[in-house]
Design a protein around this motif. Structure first.
Motif, PDB file in Angstrom:
ATOM      1  N   ASP A 180      -2.815  14.347   3.145  1.00 55.07           N
ATOM      2  CA  ASP A 180      -2.074  13.313   3.853  1.00 55.07           C
ATOM      3  C   ASP A 180      -2.812  12.951   5.138  1.00 55.07           C
ATOM      4  O   ASP A 180      -3.849  13.541   5.471  1.00 55.07           O
ATOM      5  CB  ASP A 180      -0.639  13.765   4.141  1.00 55.07           C
ATOM      6  N   VAL A 181      -2.287  11.963   5.867  1.00 53.43           N
ATOM      7  CA  VAL A 181      -2.970  11.494   7.070  1.00 53.43           C
ATOM      8  C   VAL A 181      -3.045  12.598   8.121  1.00 53.43           C
ATOM      9  O   VAL A 181      -4.062  12.743   8.806  1.00 53.43           O
ATOM     10  CB  VAL A 181      -2.271  10.239   7.626  1.00 53.43           C
ATOM     11  N   LEU A 229      -6.891  -0.987   1.623  1.00 52.95           N
ATOM     12  CA  LEU A 229      -6.556   0.433   1.548  1.00 52.95           C
ATOM     13  C   LEU A 229      -5.046   0.667   1.456  1.00 52.95           C
ATOM     14  O   LEU A 229      -4.595   1.824   1.430  1.00 52.95           O
ATOM     15  CB  LEU A 229      -7.129   1.178   2.749  1.00 52.95           C
ATOM     16  N   GLY A 230      -4.286  -0.400   1.423  1.00 55.63           N
ATOM     17  CA  GLY A 230      -2.849  -0.254   1.257  1.00 55.63           C
ATOM     18  C   GLY A 230      -2.152   0.379   2.437  1.00 55.63           C
ATOM     19  O   GLY A 230      -1.236   1.195   2.268  1.00 55.63           O
ATOM     20  N   VAL A 231      -2.577   0.009   3.663  1.00 57.32           N
ATOM     21  CA  VAL A 231      -1.970   0.560   4.871  1.00 57.32           C
ATOM     22  C   VAL A 231      -1.487  -0.583   5.754  1.00 57.32           C
ATOM     23  O   VAL A 231      -1.865  -1.745   5.566  1.00 57.32           O
ATOM     24  CB  VAL A 231      -2.963   1.447   5.651  1.00 57.32           C
ATOM     25  N   ASP A 232      -0.665  -0.230   6.744  1.00 56.78           N
ATOM     26  CA  ASP A 232      -0.141  -1.265   7.639  1.00 56.78           C
ATOM     27  C   ASP A 232      -0.432  -0.967   9.103  1.00 56.78           C
ATOM     28  O   ASP A 232       0.203  -1.514  10.005  1.00 56.78           O
ATOM     29  CB  ASP A 232       1.364  -1.450   7.431  1.00 56.78           C
ATOM     30  N   GLU A 233      -1.395  -0.070   9.360  1.00 55.71           N
ATOM     31  CA  GLU A 233      -1.815   0.193  10.728  1.00 55.71           C
ATOM     32  C   GLU A 233      -3.264   0.668  10.729  1.00 55.71           C
ATOM     33  O   GLU A 233      -3.796   1.064   9.691  1.00 55.71           O
ATOM     34  CB  GLU A 233      -0.919   1.233  11.390  1.00 55.71           C
ATOM     35  N   PRO A 234      -3.909   0.626  11.896  1.00 56.44           N
ATOM     36  CA  PRO A 234      -5.317   1.056  11.984  1.00 56.44           C
ATOM     37  C   PRO A 234      -5.466   2.571  11.876  1.00 56.44           C
ATOM     38  O   PRO A 234      -4.507   3.311  11.674  1.00 56.44           O
ATOM     39  CB  PRO A 234      -5.739   0.567  13.382  1.00 56.44           C
ATOM     40  N   ASP A 235      -6.728   3.015  12.008  1.00 60.36           N
ATOM     41  CA  ASP A 235      -7.024   4.433  12.178  1.00 60.36           C
ATOM     42  C   ASP A 235      -8.003   4.568  13.326  1.00 60.36           C
ATOM     43  O   ASP A 235      -8.406   3.564  13.929  1.00 60.36           O
ATOM     44  CB  ASP A 235      -7.555   5.066  10.883  1.00 60.36           C
ATOM     45  N   TYR A 236      -8.386   5.805  13.653  1.00 60.96           N
ATOM     46  CA  TYR A 236      -9.308   5.981  14.775  1.00 60.96           C
ATOM     47  C   TYR A 236     -10.211   7.178  14.541  1.00 60.96           C
ATOM     48  O   TYR A 236      -9.935   8.049  13.714  1.00 60.96           O
ATOM     49  CB  TYR A 236      -8.557   6.140  16.099  1.00 60.96           C
ATOM     50  N   GLY A 237     -11.320   7.198  15.291  1.00 54.40           N
ATOM     51  CA  GLY A 237     -12.264   8.302  15.265  1.00 54.40           C
ATOM     52  C   GLY A 237     -12.827   8.533  16.652  1.00 54.40           C
ATOM     53  O   GLY A 237     -12.462   7.849  17.618  1.00 54.40           O
ATOM     54  N   GLU A 246     -20.492   6.146  -2.198  1.00 60.37           N
ATOM     55  CA  GLU A 246     -20.265   4.765  -2.622  1.00 60.37           C
ATOM     56  C   GLU A 246     -19.066   4.112  -1.937  1.00 60.37           C
ATOM     57  O   GLU A 246     -18.490   3.159  -2.447  1.00 60.37           O
ATOM     58  CB  GLU A 246     -20.099   4.706  -4.154  1.00 60.37           C
ATOM     59  N   TRP A 247     -18.723   4.609  -0.764  1.00 66.50           N
ATOM     60  CA  TRP A 247     -17.603   4.047  -0.003  1.00 66.50           C
ATOM     61  C   TRP A 247     -16.314   4.043  -0.827  1.00 66.50           C
ATOM     62  O   TRP A 247     -15.450   3.169  -0.657  1.00 66.50           O
ATOM     63  CB  TRP A 247     -17.917   2.630   0.474  1.00 66.50           C
ATOM     64  N   ARG A 248     -16.138   5.028  -1.699  1.00 62.44           N
ATOM     65  CA  ARG A 248     -14.920   5.086  -2.527  1.00 62.44           C
ATOM     66  C   ARG A 248     -13.827   5.804  -1.726  1.00 62.44           C
ATOM     67  O   ARG A 248     -13.451   6.935  -2.016  1.00 62.44           O
ATOM     68  CB  ARG A 248     -15.205   5.788  -3.853  1.00 62.44           C
ATOM     69  N   ILE A 249     -13.317   5.112  -0.738  1.00 65.10           N
ATOM     70  CA  ILE A 249     -12.438   5.757   0.228  1.00 65.10           C
ATOM     71  C   ILE A 249     -10.985   5.298   0.102  1.00 65.10           C
ATOM     72  O   ILE A 249     -10.694   4.152  -0.230  1.00 65.10           O
ATOM     73  CB  ILE A 249     -12.914   5.494   1.675  1.00 65.10           C
ATOM     74  N   THR A 250     -10.107   6.236   0.367  1.00 65.78           N
ATOM     75  CA  THR A 250      -8.717   5.944   0.685  1.00 65.78           C
ATOM     76  C   THR A 250      -8.571   6.094   2.201  1.00 65.78           C
ATOM     77  O   THR A 250      -9.522   6.476   2.902  1.00 65.78           O
ATOM     78  CB  THR A 250      -7.766   6.928  -0.004  1.00 65.78           C
ATOM     79  N   LEU A 251      -7.383   5.808   2.708  1.00 63.69           N
ATOM     80  CA  LEU A 251      -7.154   5.994   4.141  1.00 63.69           C
ATOM     81  C   LEU A 251      -7.461   7.426   4.557  1.00 63.69           C
ATOM     82  O   LEU A 251      -8.129   7.661   5.572  1.00 63.69           O
ATOM     83  CB  LEU A 251      -5.701   5.647   4.490  1.00 63.69           C
TER      84      LEU A 251
END
Length: 264
Positions: free
Chosen positions: A38-39, A76-84, A150-155
């Motif tokens: 999970d996130v 990616l099927g999300v409704d907000e950003p992420d961060y690093g 291959e950039w096969r990413i989920t959130l």
């Protein structure tokens, strides 16, 4: 925010992502092997690698925000950003060069960077608070890269992988009082002097300072914030474009100037 995943699993996948970073050798998606990821678990993995790199002598100098555009969120099927995180070792000089062998599958994005002159800590930080705490902005390029094959990413994959961050290039800092209205800024992205995309800063959550406010409020969940002197990459104004050896990438941001980097 805590994850139900065992600590040993979080440690194992942090180790694998760190090895992929060091060796420039991507690994299969974490989400394929950990269906329960999970996130919260993904950020726990990211934090483990931040702690490791700081322990090795790197210095935290800022943060990056990703998934700020509607198309990427929809993808990616999300409704907000992420961060690093951004370390001093990830900052490259304007007009410098980066060896492609140190990366996996890099792309470039034009962004507005914000530099803070006082700490910011959420919750309830507003756009006005961000602008009041910002002493300067700069034209910037972010080099995003995926240690996921291959950039096969989920959130969760991209969050664990430091929000797919690799490097940043900053142009000269411009005092915020001398800058144009940030949401009116137009960015043109060029590869080898050919324009490949163009966008307006409203693509970044309607206003790039809105993205910074989101970040500060998101960090509050983990009982942390931003410090004076740190900078924030606020999110891409155009699509992210792949680069290859021999390319020169540059961005022109109206009112902020030009920034460039070579890939060797």
């Amino acid at each position: 925010m805590s994850s139900p995943l065992p600590t040993a699993d979080l440690d194992t996948w942090a180790d694998r992502l760190h090895s992929a970073l060091v060796d420039s050798a991507p690994i299969p998606p974490l989400s394929d092997s950990i269906p329960d990821l999970d996130v919260a678990g993904a950020y726990a993995i990211q934090q483990r690698n931040l702690t490791r790199l700081l322990g090795e002598g790197a210095r935290l100098v800022g943060r990056k925000i990703g998934l700020t555009s509607a198309p990427m969120q929809q993808l990616l099927g999300v409704d907000e950003p992420d961060y690093g995180f951004i370390l001093d070792t990830m900052v490259h000089p304007d007009g410098g060069s980066i060896p492609l062998s140190s990366l996996c599958a890099p792309r470039v994005e034009p962004e507005i960077a914000f530099r803070l002159n006082r700490p910011l800590r959420g919750p309830d930080v507003s756009v006005a608070d961000v602008l009041d705490a910002t002493d300067a902005v700069a034209a910037a390029l972010e080099i995003v890269d995926s240690r996921i094959a291959e950039w096969r990413i989920t959130l969760c994959d991209t969050v664990a992988d430091n929000a797919s961050s690799a490097a940043v290039v900053l142009g000269p800092w411009l005092p915020i009082n001398d800058a144009p209205d940030l949401d009116d800024i137009t960015a043109s992205l060029h590869l080898n002097d050919e324009q490949v995309d163009q966008g307006v800063a409203t693509a970044v959550l309607g206003h790039p300072a809105e993205a910074v406010a989101w970040l500060v409020n998101a960090l509050a969940v983990f009982d942390t914030g931003l410090q004076a002197g740190e900078f924030v990459m606020s999110g891409s104004i155009t699509a992210a474009v792949f680069v290859h050896a021999g390319d020169t990438a540059s961005a022109d941001l109206s009112g902020l100037g030009r920034v460039s980097i070579d890939f060797t």
